[in-house]
Design a protein around this motif. Structure first.
Motif, short mmCIF file in Angstrom:
data_model
loop_
_atom_site.label_atom_id
_atom_site.label_comp_id
_atom_site.label_asym_id
_atom_site.label_seq_id
_atom_site.Cartn_x
_atom_site.Cartn_y
_atom_site.Cartn_z
N GLN A 132 11.82 -85.36 152.70
CA GLN A 132 12.02 -86.29 151.58
C GLN A 132 12.67 -85.60 150.39
OE1 GLN A 132 8.61 -89.19 150.93
NE2 GLN A 132 7.59 -87.57 152.07
N LYS B 112 4.16 -90.65 139.89
CA LYS B 112 3.37 -91.05 141.06
C LYS B 112 1.91 -90.65 140.91
CE LYS B 112 4.03 -89.91 145.47
NZ LYS B 112 3.07 -90.77 146.17
N GLU C 179 -5.51 -101.46 154.81
CA GLU C 179 -5.92 -100.37 153.94
C GLU C 179 -5.27 -99.05 154.33
OE1 GLU C 179 -10.15 -99.98 153.97
OE2 GLU C 179 -10.12 -99.92 151.78
N GLU C 180 -5.35 -98.75 155.64
CA GLU C 180 -4.79 -97.50 156.14
C GLU C 180 -3.29 -97.40 155.86
OE1 GLU C 180 -7.27 -98.69 158.18
OE2 GLU C 180 -8.30 -96.99 159.12
N ASN D 144 -2.45 -96.99 152.18
CA ASN D 144 -2.77 -95.62 151.78
C ASN D 144 -1.72 -94.63 152.27
OD1 ASN D 144 -4.25 -93.17 151.30
ND2 ASN D 144 -6.05 -94.47 151.15
N LYS E 263 1.50 -94.91 150.25
CA LYS E 263 1.42 -94.38 148.89
C LYS E 263 1.96 -92.95 148.80
CE LYS E 263 -2.44 -96.57 146.54
NZ LYS E 263 -3.87 -96.39 146.29
N ASP E 264 1.89 -92.20 149.90
CA ASP E 264 2.34 -90.81 149.89
C ASP E 264 3.86 -90.68 149.88
OD1 ASP E 264 -0.12 -89.74 149.81
OD2 ASP E 264 -0.28 -89.35 151.95
N ALA E 265 4.54 -91.79 150.13
CA ALA E 265 5.99 -91.70 150.25
C ALA E 265 6.65 -91.46 148.91
CB ALA E 265 6.53 -92.99 150.87
N ILE E 266 7.64 -90.58 148.90
CA ILE E 266 8.44 -90.36 147.71
C ILE E 266 9.77 -91.08 147.95
CG2 ILE E 266 9.69 -88.62 146.39
CD1 ILE E 266 7.02 -86.93 147.48
N GLU E 267 10.31 -90.92 149.15
CA GLU E 267 11.49 -91.66 149.59
C GLU E 267 11.06 -92.31 150.91
OE1 GLU E 267 15.21 -91.00 148.14
OE2 GLU E 267 13.56 -91.37 146.77
N TYR F 186 10.62 -90.46 154.72
CA TYR F 186 9.19 -90.28 154.96
C TYR F 186 8.78 -90.88 156.30
CZ TYR F 186 4.13 -90.99 154.14
OH TYR F 186 2.77 -91.01 154.24
N SER G 195 10.57 -89.02 159.28
CA SER G 195 9.96 -87.72 159.54
C SER G 195 8.62 -87.88 160.24
CB SER G 195 9.78 -87.00 158.21
OG SER G 195 9.25 -85.73 158.40
N PHE G 196 7.82 -88.82 159.73
CA PHE G 196 6.50 -89.04 160.33
C PHE G 196 6.64 -89.55 161.77
CE2 PHE G 196 2.91 -91.65 161.52
CZ PHE G 196 1.85 -90.84 161.17
#
Lengths: 195, 254
Positions: A173, A193, B224-225, B228, B231-235, B239, B242-243
């Protein structure tokens, strides 16, 4: 008596000063103890979420090498071009990002079981500790990746969750972001964030 | 349809060759003897070929909007009416119905014990488990499901992932897994396929409704999962890509 006191002080200074130095043969027991402690903190309903997080971070902070993680997430080549102050600033923000993300995960925690499955020495300076988190029917694999620093101290530089490297995910990212934008804007974005 | 499938697969084999190693300047010497840079750049993900990145980014945004404004509110509304254990039961029912996909793919990957487990699960859950609503096989016999799909089967036989493709509605995928989706569709009981001898459902309209219901029910148990996780994604696009790629590689290796 005075002698005794000084020798005690000396002894405690010499034995306690490398308080966070973790040796190879202690990794499993250290992590087992801390995971048990973490589980009891997580199950303590009297604690609020941020209190829990604070206690957990105080346990695990000593074994996480946040500055190396920052460097790896940005990528060595780009990292070299940053001034030391920028590197420091970025590391602080990124550490907060990782912690915020972790705190958010606490909301999902119910009564999972944590256990250490195996410890593998990948090479002279790398150890992978595989743990399992069992939730209902599913078992999630979490691998803590340790490296040996120049003081023979083992530190965590990455965590694999379900086979996905957290640092690699950030790295992809950040590379994407930095290809079209600046590190300053990335820092701003991460700060926004976290807040 | 079949031609597209063959073309995709052929293209995929062409791309299956290993990506070249990262150039040597990528590994900086500043870390002393530790070759961290190599560790992270040598992973396939770092050198990923992404010819569709422009389209993929747009499709990710469209899918995300679809999720946020349509699927998620629908699933939430549905969840407010239907209690969780009923939804879990419905989810079990569908999982039981999708048994052929897991059974066949375990068999194709020579995971015979898993296939036997799957068969036992299907028999137990379809009977004692009230047509699949109760997962008795797990609760009483400790038999777990072994998820495998045809994308994983292809990976098992060494087919490379090919480039990343974000599909409308389906989300993250790649050439290999698209081939997998088409193949699994053949044995998916929720689909209506004219060329197939046996169909559980009467027509494609029914199939669409049933699949829609399956998706809403499934989503309602994971809101929920997923929120959550997001939320960790920046782009968002890199993201998810990659995951997805790392996760699939891991699943294939298991």
């Amino acid at each position: 008596m005075k002698h005794f006191f000084f020798s005690l002080l000396f002894l405690s200074l010499t034995t306690l000063s490398p308080l966070w130095a973790l040796h190879e043969n202690e990794i499993t027991s250290f992590m087992q103890k801390n995971m048990d402690e973490a589980t009891s903190i997580l199950r303590d309903n009297k604690l609020k979420k941020d209190q829990k997080a604070e206690k957990l971070f105080s346990i695990f902070d000593s074994v996480f090498d946040y500055s190396l993680m920052s460097k790896l997430a940005v990528g060595g080549r780009h990292w070299e071009t940053l001034s030391p102050q920028k590197q420091k600033e970025f590391s602080q923000v990124f550490e907060q990002t990782l912690k915020t993300s972790y705190m958010e995960k606490l909301d999902l925690y119910t009564d999972e079981k944590l256990e250490i499955v195996k410890l593998e020495k990948i090479k002279e300076t790398r150890i992978y500790l595989t743990t399992h988190l069992a939730k209902n029917k599913e078992v999630y694999e979490i691998i803590y990746k340790f490296y040996k620093d120049s003081n023979n101290n083992w530190l965590i530089y990455d965590v694999d969750v379900l086979g996905v490297s957290i640092i690699q995910t950030y790295r992809t990212q950040f590379a994407d972001f930095l290809a079209k934008d600046t590190i300053n804007n990335l820092i701003i974005k991460l700060k926004n964030k976290d807040s | 349809m079949r031609i597209i499938f063959i073309l995709l697969l052929a293209l995929n084999f062409l791309l299956a060759a290993d990506y070249p190693e990262a150039p040597s300047y990528m590994s900086t010497s500043s870390l002393g003897n530790d070759d961290f840079e190599k560790e992270f750049t040598n992973q396939k993900e770092a050198n990923i070929i992404d010819p569709l990145s422009g389209y993929n980014t747009i499709m990710t945004t469209i899918n995300d909007k679809f999720y946020e404004y349509l699927l998620k509110p629908t699933a939430q509304g549905y969840a407010s009416i239907v209690p969780e254990n009923t939804r879990t039961g419905i989810s079990n029912f569908f999982d039981n119905l999708l048994f052929p996909i897991r059974f066949v793919n375990n068999l194709l990957q020579l995971k015979f014990q898993n296939s036997v487990d799957e068969l036992e699960r299907f028999v137990i859950n379809s009977t004692i488990g009230v047509v699949g609503f109760v997962d008795v096989a797990y609760d009483s016999f400790n038999l777990k499901a072994h998820d495998e799909d045809f994308g994983q089967t292809l990976g098992f036989y060494g087919v490379g992932s090919g480039f990343h493709v974000v599909l409308p509605l389906f989300g993250s995928s790649n050439l290999r897994d698209i081939a997998g989706i088409f193949t699994d569709a053949w044995i998916n009981p929720l689909n209506y396929i004219t060329a197939r001898d046996v169909n559980l459902l009467k027509n494609s309209e029914q199939s669409l409704y049933v699949t829609g219901f399956y998706t809403i029910n499934r989503t309602s148990l994971r809101i929920e999962e997923y929120d959550n996780f997001k939320k960790d994604a920046i782009e968002l696009y890199p993201y998810l890509r990659s995951f997805y790629e790392a996760r699939r590689t891991k699943l294939i290796s298991e």
